[in-house]
Design an enzyme around this catalytic site. Structure first.
Site, short mmCIF file in Angstrom:
data_model
loop_
_atom_site.label_atom_id
_atom_site.label_comp_id
_atom_site.label_asym_id
_atom_site.label_seq_id
_atom_site.Cartn_x
_atom_site.Cartn_y
_atom_site.Cartn_z
N CYS A 172 0.62 -14.09 -90.64
CA CYS A 172 0.29 -15.28 -91.42
C CYS A 172 1.34 -15.54 -92.51
O CYS A 172 1.61 -14.65 -93.32
CB CYS A 172 -1.08 -15.10 -92.05
SG CYS A 172 -1.53 -16.39 -93.23
N TYR A 207 2.03 -27.67 -90.02
CA TYR A 207 0.68 -27.66 -89.46
C TYR A 207 0.17 -29.08 -89.22
O TYR A 207 -0.57 -29.33 -88.27
CB TYR A 207 -0.27 -26.90 -90.39
CG TYR A 207 0.05 -25.43 -90.42
CD1 TYR A 207 -0.36 -24.60 -89.38
CD2 TYR A 207 0.80 -24.87 -91.45
CE1 TYR A 207 -0.05 -23.26 -89.37
CE2 TYR A 207 1.12 -23.54 -91.45
CZ TYR A 207 0.71 -22.73 -90.42
OH TYR A 207 1.03 -21.40 -90.41
#
Length: 365
Positions: free
Chosen positions: A72, A203
């Site tokens: 992440c 994203y």
């Protein structure tokens, strides 16, 4: 879940198979909107309550465990800052594996699938210990109070700032000042644009639910990357002449760009390797202790390509790209700058926290 997902809610509402899927990430016909409501408790020197009345937690060596998956980017930031500042002995580190299901990150890389300090199989357990039935995403990074087993905070932007400003008594000798007072206003301005347009921008491209949403996100992303390319063609670091919080925040996106975002998220106008200033800047940081030695390209690719089932339904993880270029000379020294200012580089990676052999960049043959 990682900060891009918040899949606990999305999976239960999208497929009706609460525990069997990894979650849905794309809402048809809509743009991607990140849930930025985090647990805003802070760990501070005086344990003062937060601005909204959240309880305060005292800085105390050995009390807390940082849970940060290597895959992440938001969690990777905290691992980098912890290492740069030398907080390894003050704050322990737990690292979930690169994939998760709709409920939670799991400690599947640890013996028996259990975190050796917290004694839990799922990060969800620490959230539920503090907030039974916690309704939001089970995100990393998260800081857990070891004695109670309860999550303290998952507010990732504040975690690294507090590492730099509240944990100073436990900084290593020679630790850099990652958030110098004289530069904070500029750092905050740069961070805001980088987060909105780049960190989160990739994203918005990848999770866009319509052509219109994707086109708008793509334009914003590349406008910001062009701005960064110009800025970094004239200076070695984003703000000032040393590494700051701003560089950490940008680096983790750049490290994932060609491996994931270029193809998987359709951010494909150019590769990072085709933008001279940004590519040189990324290599400069990668070769700086604390950055490349915390970057696990195998786990990064496994996370995105396996977990995002609605984008990559086959679950096939690509073999490329070749990573040897990360170790090539960058020539950024000609722009001046002092990576650690008046400080020094951190020492070797703490035993047991090393990136696995073959998971980082290796010289090309």
């Amino acid at each position: 879940m990682s900060q891009e997902t918040d899949t606990t809610q999305q999976a239960t509402g999208a497929g009706g198979t609460e525990h069997s899927t990894r979650g849905a990430y794309v809402t048809g016909g809509a743009e991607f909107n990140r849930d930025t409501n985090y647990i805003e408790d802070r760990i501070t020197r005086d344990a003062s309550p937060g601005t909204n009345g959240e309880p305060g937690w005292p800085v105390e060596a050995g009390r807390y465990r940082l849970i940060a998956a290597r895959a992440c980017p938001w969690a990777n930031r905290t691992v980098i800052v912890r290492r740069l500042l030398g907080l390894e002995d003050a704050i322990s580190l737990g690292q979930p594996g690169p994939t998760h299901d709709a409920r939670s990150w799991t400690f599947d890389l640890d013996p028996g699938g259990v975190d050796p300090v917290l004694g839990i199989e799922r990060l969800q357990d620490a959230y539920f210990r503090r907030f039974p039935g916690y309704p939001r995403g089970i995100t990393v990074p998260a800081i857990v109070d070891v004695a109670s087993g309860a999550v303290v905070t998952n507010n990732f932007p504040q975690i690294t700032l507090d590492f730099a400003t509240e944990w100073t008594q436990f900084h290593r000798p020679g630790a850099p000042d990652l958030y110098p007072e004289t530069l904070r206003e500029e750092i905050d301005q740069v961070n805001k644009r980088v987060f909105t347009e780049v960190n989160n921008g990739v994203y918005r491209c990848g999770f866009a639910g319509s052509q219109e949403a994707y086109d708008a996100a793509y334009a914003r992303l590349w406008s910001a990357l062009d701005w960064l390319e110009d800025r970094l063609s004239r200076q070695r670091y984003l703000v000032g002449d040393t590494i700051t919080e701003a560089d950490v925040r940008l680096f983790t996106t750049l490290a994932r760009f060609d491996a994931v975002y270029h193809g998987h998220f359709k951010c494909n106008r150019q590769k990072l390797t085709e933008m001279p200033a940004l590519w040189g800047y990324a290599r400069d940081l990668f070769q700086t202790p604390g950055f490349g030695d915390t970057t696990d390209f195998v786990q990064i690719k496994q996370h995105y390509y396996i977990v995002h089932e609605d984008i990559n339904p086959t679950g096939i993880v690509p073999a490329g790209p070749v990573l040897g270029g990360w170790l090539e000379a960058h020539g950024r020294e000609t722009l001046g700058g002092r990576p650690f200012g008046d400080g020094t580089p951190p020492g070797p990676v703490k035993e047991g926290e090393e990136v696995a052999p073959g998971h980082g960049a290796a010289p090309e043959h």
